[in-house]
Design an enzyme around this catalytic site. Structure first.
Site, PDB file in Angstrom:
ATOM      1  N   ASP A 174       0.867  -1.166   0.000  1.00  0.00           N
ATOM      2  CA  ASP A 174       0.000   0.000   0.000  1.00  0.00           C
ATOM      3  C   ASP A 174       0.913   1.228   0.000  1.00  0.00           C
ATOM      4  O   ASP A 174       2.106   1.132   0.314  1.00  0.00           O
ATOM      5  CB  ASP A 174      -0.879  -0.031   1.245  1.00  0.00           C
ATOM      6  CG  ASP A 174      -1.670   1.242   1.440  1.00  0.00           C
ATOM      7  OD1 ASP A 174      -2.374   1.651   0.504  1.00  0.00           O
ATOM      8  OD2 ASP A 174      -1.562   1.830   2.534  1.00  0.00           O
ATOM      9  N   MET A 175       0.361   2.396  -0.329  1.00  0.00           N
ATOM     10  CA  MET A 175       1.202   3.598  -0.351  1.00  0.00           C
ATOM     11  C   MET A 175       0.991   4.462   0.900  1.00  0.00           C
ATOM     12  O   MET A 175       1.836   4.487   1.787  1.00  0.00           O
ATOM     13  CB  MET A 175       0.942   4.426  -1.609  1.00  0.00           C
ATOM     14  CG  MET A 175       1.893   5.633  -1.733  1.00  0.00           C
ATOM     15  SD  MET A 175       1.644   6.613  -3.226  1.00  0.00           S
ATOM     16  CE  MET A 175       0.069   7.408  -2.858  1.00  0.00           C
ATOM     17  N   ASP A 176      -0.132   5.176   0.966  1.00  0.00           N
ATOM     18  CA  ASP A 176      -0.348   6.125   2.064  1.00  0.00           C
ATOM     19  C   ASP A 176      -0.407   5.415   3.409  1.00  0.00           C
ATOM     20  O   ASP A 176      -1.191   4.479   3.597  1.00  0.00           O
ATOM     21  CB  ASP A 176      -1.650   6.901   1.840  1.00  0.00           C
ATOM     22  CG  ASP A 176      -1.552   7.853   0.660  1.00  0.00           C
ATOM     23  OD1 ASP A 176      -0.599   8.650   0.635  1.00  0.00           O
ATOM     24  OD2 ASP A 176      -2.409   7.799  -0.227  1.00  0.00           O
ATOM     25  N   ASP A 185      -1.711  -0.716   6.058  1.00  0.00           N
ATOM     26  CA  ASP A 185      -1.901  -0.019   7.336  1.00  0.00           C
ATOM     27  C   ASP A 185      -3.363   0.250   7.640  1.00  0.00           C
ATOM     28  O   ASP A 185      -3.669   0.835   8.679  1.00  0.00           O
ATOM     29  CB  ASP A 185      -1.174   1.335   7.312  1.00  0.00           C
ATOM     30  CG  ASP A 185      -1.920   2.368   6.495  1.00  0.00           C
ATOM     31  OD1 ASP A 185      -2.206   3.460   7.023  1.00  0.00           O
ATOM     32  OD2 ASP A 185      -2.241   2.078   5.324  1.00  0.00           O
TER      33      ASP A 185
END
Length: 207
Positions: free
Chosen positions: A13-15, A171
């Site tokens: 995932d990124m953010d 997250d």
């Protein structure tokens, strides 16, 4: 230390996972909601972490009992523009950037994000991470974004590995749900790395 031996491919995932971006998105969201006259509901926004902007706008309007005040594409474009303008001030790589750097060339890697692809690529490039990944799959590339499994399944196809050979770093609860639905192993970075997604933690705007 994470044992990656069982996995042939890594998906991030990124953010909140690869990139520390909570303040960036809170400011951009507050500006967007205020501009279009939608209420700011911190608890709801926290629960929607990882959901693409268009769907988030529709949910906020529905939960508030109001109609969208403008076309959703216009509102999405405004928020994306603010993210691009604010990113140099507010985003930086997390410790998982170092893990991605260590794995560069050892295992194929992808980013699967709820952001649109162009926005994700700009943020990753700003953080010096873009070149580490074989593919970036944004919400605009799939019919059903997170919490559906489509984003992570698209990453696996692009990396040419079946889901059971992939591990996802996430997250957000909805992202973890998406990884599990895809049949992939998942590492919750909140517990393994003590990450905190600082996103709408208070009613006051982040300055």
């Amino acid at each position: 230390m994470i044992d990656l031996t069982p996995y042939r491919a890594l998906i991030f995932d990124m953010d909140g996972t690869l990139v520390e971006s909570g303040p960036l998105h809170e400011i951009a969201w507050r500006e967007t909601l205020e501009r279009y006259g939608l209420p700011i509901l911190p608890a709801l926004m926290r629960s929607l972490a990882g959901v693409p902007t268009r769907q988030t706008l529709e949910i906020v309007a529905r939960e508030s009992g109001v109609s969208l005040p403008a076309p959703v594409d216009e509102m999405n474009a405004f928020k994306e523009a603010r993210v691009s303008e604010l990113a140099p001030r507010y985003v930086k790589a997390t410790a998982l950037g170092n893990l991605a750097l260590e794995q560069n060339g050892l295992r194929p890697m992808a980013v699967g994000t709820g952001a649109d692809t162009d926005e994700a690529r700009r943020i990753l490039d700003h953080c010096g991470l873009l070149s580490l990944f074989d593919v970036v799959v944004g919400a605009d590339q799939v019919q059903h974004p997170k919490p559906a499994p489509d984003t992570f399944l698209a990453c696996a196809r692009a990396l040419d590995h079946p889901p059971h050979e992939c591990v996802v770093f996430e997250d957000a609860d909805l992202g973890i749900e998406a990884a599990q639905a895809a049949g992939m192993a998942v590492i919750d970075v909140r517990s393994r790395f003590q990450f905190v997604n600082e996103y709408f933690l208070a009613d006051e705007a982040v300055g």
